[in-house]
Scaffold this motif. Structure first.
Motif, PDB file in Angstrom:
ATOM      1  N   GLU A 191       0.837  -1.207   0.000  1.00 17.08           N
ATOM      2  CA  GLU A 191       0.000   0.000   0.000  1.00 17.08           C
ATOM      3  C   GLU A 191       0.871   1.256   0.000  1.00 17.08           C
ATOM      4  N   ALA A 192       1.927   1.240   0.786  1.00 12.94           N
ATOM      5  CA  ALA A 192       2.823   2.395   0.844  1.00 12.94           C
ATOM      6  C   ALA A 192       3.521   2.616  -0.498  1.00 12.94           C
ATOM      7  N   LEU A 193       3.919   1.556  -1.167  1.00 13.97           N
ATOM      8  CA  LEU A 193       4.549   1.693  -2.478  1.00 13.97           C
ATOM      9  C   LEU A 193       3.594   2.304  -3.492  1.00 13.97           C
ATOM     10  N   GLN A 194       2.333   1.975  -3.392  1.00 17.06           N
ATOM     11  CA  GLN A 194       1.351   2.522  -4.322  1.00 17.06           C
ATOM     12  C   GLN A 194       1.129   4.013  -4.101  1.00 17.06           C
ATOM     13  N   GLU A 195       1.478   4.513  -2.918  1.00 23.97           N
ATOM     14  CA  GLU A 195       1.331   5.932  -2.624  1.00 23.97           C
ATOM     15  C   GLU A 195       2.479   6.763  -3.203  1.00 23.97           C
ATOM     16  N   LEU A 196       3.575   6.097  -3.584  1.00 22.87           N
ATOM     17  CA  LEU A 196       4.703   6.795  -4.203  1.00 22.87           C
ATOM     18  C   LEU A 196       4.342   7.166  -5.636  1.00 22.87           C
ATOM     19  N   THR A 197       5.030   8.160  -6.175  1.00 14.40           N
ATOM     20  CA  THR A 197       4.848   8.439  -7.602  1.00 14.40           C
ATOM     21  C   THR A 197       5.437   7.262  -8.374  1.00 14.40           C
ATOM     22  N   PRO A 198       4.985   7.028  -9.598  1.00 13.55           N
ATOM     23  CA  PRO A 198       5.561   5.926 -10.381  1.00 13.55           C
ATOM     24  C   PRO A 198       7.076   6.048 -10.530  1.00 13.55           C
ATOM     25  N   GLU A 199       7.575   7.261 -10.682  1.00 15.66           N
ATOM     26  CA  GLU A 199       9.018   7.465 -10.828  1.00 15.66           C
ATOM     27  C   GLU A 199       9.770   7.112  -9.542  1.00 15.66           C
ATOM     28  N   GLN A 200       9.213   7.520  -8.389  1.00 19.08           N
ATOM     29  CA  GLN A 200       9.839   7.167  -7.108  1.00 19.08           C
ATOM     30  C   GLN A 200       9.819   5.653  -6.920  1.00 19.08           C
ATOM     31  N   ARG A 201       8.689   5.036  -7.233  1.00 11.20           N
ATOM     32  CA  ARG A 201       8.565   3.582  -7.088  1.00 11.20           C
ATOM     33  C   ARG A 201       9.581   2.870  -7.963  1.00 11.20           C
ATOM     34  N   ALA A 202       9.719   3.306  -9.209  1.00 15.38           N
ATOM     35  CA  ALA A 202      10.681   2.683 -10.121  1.00 15.38           C
ATOM     36  C   ALA A 202      12.095   2.813  -9.580  1.00 15.38           C
ATOM     37  N   CYS A 203      12.477   4.011  -9.177  1.00  9.36           N
ATOM     38  CA  CYS A 203      13.835   4.229  -8.653  1.00  9.36           C
ATOM     39  C   CYS A 203      14.081   3.396  -7.396  1.00  9.36           C
ATOM     40  N   TRP A 204      13.113   3.380  -6.479  1.00  9.20           N
ATOM     41  CA  TRP A 204      13.271   2.624  -5.231  1.00  9.20           C
ATOM     42  C   TRP A 204      13.418   1.136  -5.522  1.00  9.20           C
ATOM     43  N   LEU A 205      12.570   0.590  -6.406  1.00 15.89           N
ATOM     44  CA  LEU A 205      12.644  -0.835  -6.732  1.00 15.89           C
ATOM     45  C   LEU A 205      13.964  -1.184  -7.423  1.00 15.89           C
ATOM     46  N   LEU A 206      14.389  -0.329  -8.360  1.00 15.82           N
ATOM     47  CA  LEU A 206      15.644  -0.602  -9.058  1.00 15.82           C
ATOM     48  C   LEU A 206      16.827  -0.573  -8.100  1.00 15.82           C
ATOM     49  N   ARG A 207      16.782   0.283  -7.088  1.00 15.25           N
ATOM     50  CA  ARG A 207      17.879   0.376  -6.115  1.00 15.25           C
ATOM     51  C   ARG A 207      17.784  -0.716  -5.058  1.00 15.25           C
ATOM     52  N   GLU A 208      16.644  -0.791  -4.388  1.00  9.92           N
ATOM     53  CA  GLU A 208      16.510  -1.665  -3.221  1.00  9.92           C
ATOM     54  C   GLU A 208      16.262  -3.131  -3.566  1.00  9.92           C
ATOM     55  N   VAL A 209      15.575  -3.389  -4.638  1.00 12.84           N
ATOM     56  CA  VAL A 209      15.265  -4.775  -4.997  1.00 12.84           C
ATOM     57  C   VAL A 209      16.273  -5.324  -6.002  1.00 12.84           C
ATOM     58  N   HIS A 210      16.645  -4.496  -6.987  1.00 19.87           N
ATOM     59  CA  HIS A 210      17.536  -4.970  -8.044  1.00 19.87           C
ATOM     60  C   HIS A 210      18.989  -4.570  -7.834  1.00 19.87           C
ATOM     61  N   GLY A 211      19.262  -3.718  -6.844  1.00 11.19           N
ATOM     62  CA  GLY A 211      20.632  -3.397  -6.472  1.00 11.19           C
ATOM     63  C   GLY A 211      21.420  -2.578  -7.481  1.00 11.19           C
ATOM     64  N   LEU A 212      20.738  -1.811  -8.313  1.00 12.92           N
ATOM     65  CA  LEU A 212      21.440  -1.006  -9.303  1.00 12.92           C
ATOM     66  C   LEU A 212      22.009   0.265  -8.666  1.00 12.92           C
ATOM     67  N   SER A 213      23.045   0.795  -9.286  1.00  9.67           N
ATOM     68  CA  SER A 213      23.655   2.030  -8.793  1.00  9.67           C
ATOM     69  C   SER A 213      22.782   3.219  -9.197  1.00  9.67           C
ATOM     70  N   TYR A 214      23.031   4.358  -8.566  1.00  4.73           N
ATOM     71  CA  TYR A 214      22.290   5.571  -8.901  1.00  4.73           C
ATOM     72  C   TYR A 214      22.510   5.945 -10.370  1.00  4.73           C
ATOM     73  N   GLU A 215      23.721   5.771 -10.840  1.00  7.22           N
ATOM     74  CA  GLU A 215      24.038   6.101 -12.225  1.00  7.22           C
ATOM     75  C   GLU A 215      23.296   5.178 -13.186  1.00  7.22           C
ATOM     76  N   GLU A 216      23.273   3.889 -12.884  1.00  4.66           N
ATOM     77  CA  GLU A 216      22.547   2.936 -13.737  1.00  4.66           C
ATOM     78  C   GLU A 216      21.059   3.258 -13.757  1.00  4.66           C
ATOM     79  N   ILE A 217      20.514   3.582 -12.607  1.00  3.67           N
ATOM     80  CA  ILE A 217      19.091   3.935 -12.535  1.00  3.67           C
ATOM     81  C   ILE A 217      18.836   5.210 -13.333  1.00  3.67           C
TER      82      ILE A 217
END
Length: 188
Positions: free
Chosen positions: A132-158
């Motif tokens: 529910e909290a993830l759905q409250e994020l903007t799509p861009e925030q959700r994408a960045c958070w998932l790419l960093r926290e779940v997929h472990g990508l660097s800020y530059e890669e994201i």
């Protein structure tokens, strides 16, 4: 982004496979699909919270990658290109939606199976709150958070994937973390 731990020593690297695909080797493309379809599906399913839509997105991404491979200027950048296409396609699907959807993050892969019912209920409730909290994020925030926290990508890669600089990515992730931290306080 491809590391020795993700590619067995006997498997050719991404650049070699992409080069073979450019020369008409369909089996080389099959290897790339097998190598990355799981990662792309996990990203899409968590962004979209819908397995069917995620499957459609991943299938579309790999089909488009096949058709547009001539547009890829650096053969070694294939996986980053896939992440970018998958993320962008998911963001377009999210933007096209009218109502919010019910997300179930626990459906992709549960990191733990616990046989104690009380613990299972607690984990399930926590996952529902996080969803529910993830759905409250903007799509861009959700994408960045998932790419960093779940997929472990660097800020530059994201940044490359979402077409933003590393500073903007850091800001999106910081706002996402702050929101998630606040919402998840009762679970600490």
């Amino acid at each position: 982004m491809t590391t020795a731990s993700t590619v067995p020593a006997t498997s050719p690297d991404d650049a070699t496979l992409v080069s073979r695909v450019r020369d008409g080797d369909v089996r080389a493309y099959e290897q790339l699909v097998l190598r990355y379809q799981g990662q792309m599906f996990r990203l899409a399913s968590k962004m979209l919270a819908d397995w069917t839509e995620a499957e459609d997105v991943v299938q579309e991404v790999f089909l488009n990658a096949w058709r547009r491979l001539h547009q890829l200027t650096d053969d070694a950048a294939f996986v980053g290109w896939l992440y970018r296409m998958t993320t962008n396609r998911c963001l377009n699907v999210i933007r096209a939606r009218r109502p919010k959807v019910d997300v179930d993050l626990d459906t992709a892969e549960s990191p733990r199976t616990d046989t104690r019912p009380e613990h299972a209920v607690q984990v399930s409730t926590q996952m529902a709150a996080l969803t529910e909290a993830l759905q409250e994020l903007t799509p861009e925030q959700r994408a960045c958070w998932l790419l960093r926290e779940v997929h472990g990508l660097s800020y530059e890669e994201i940044g490359v994937i979402v077409a933003a600089n590393a500073t903007a990515v850091r800001g999106r992730i910081a706002r996402a973390r702050a929101h998630l931290s606040e919402v998840m306080k009762p679970w600490r």
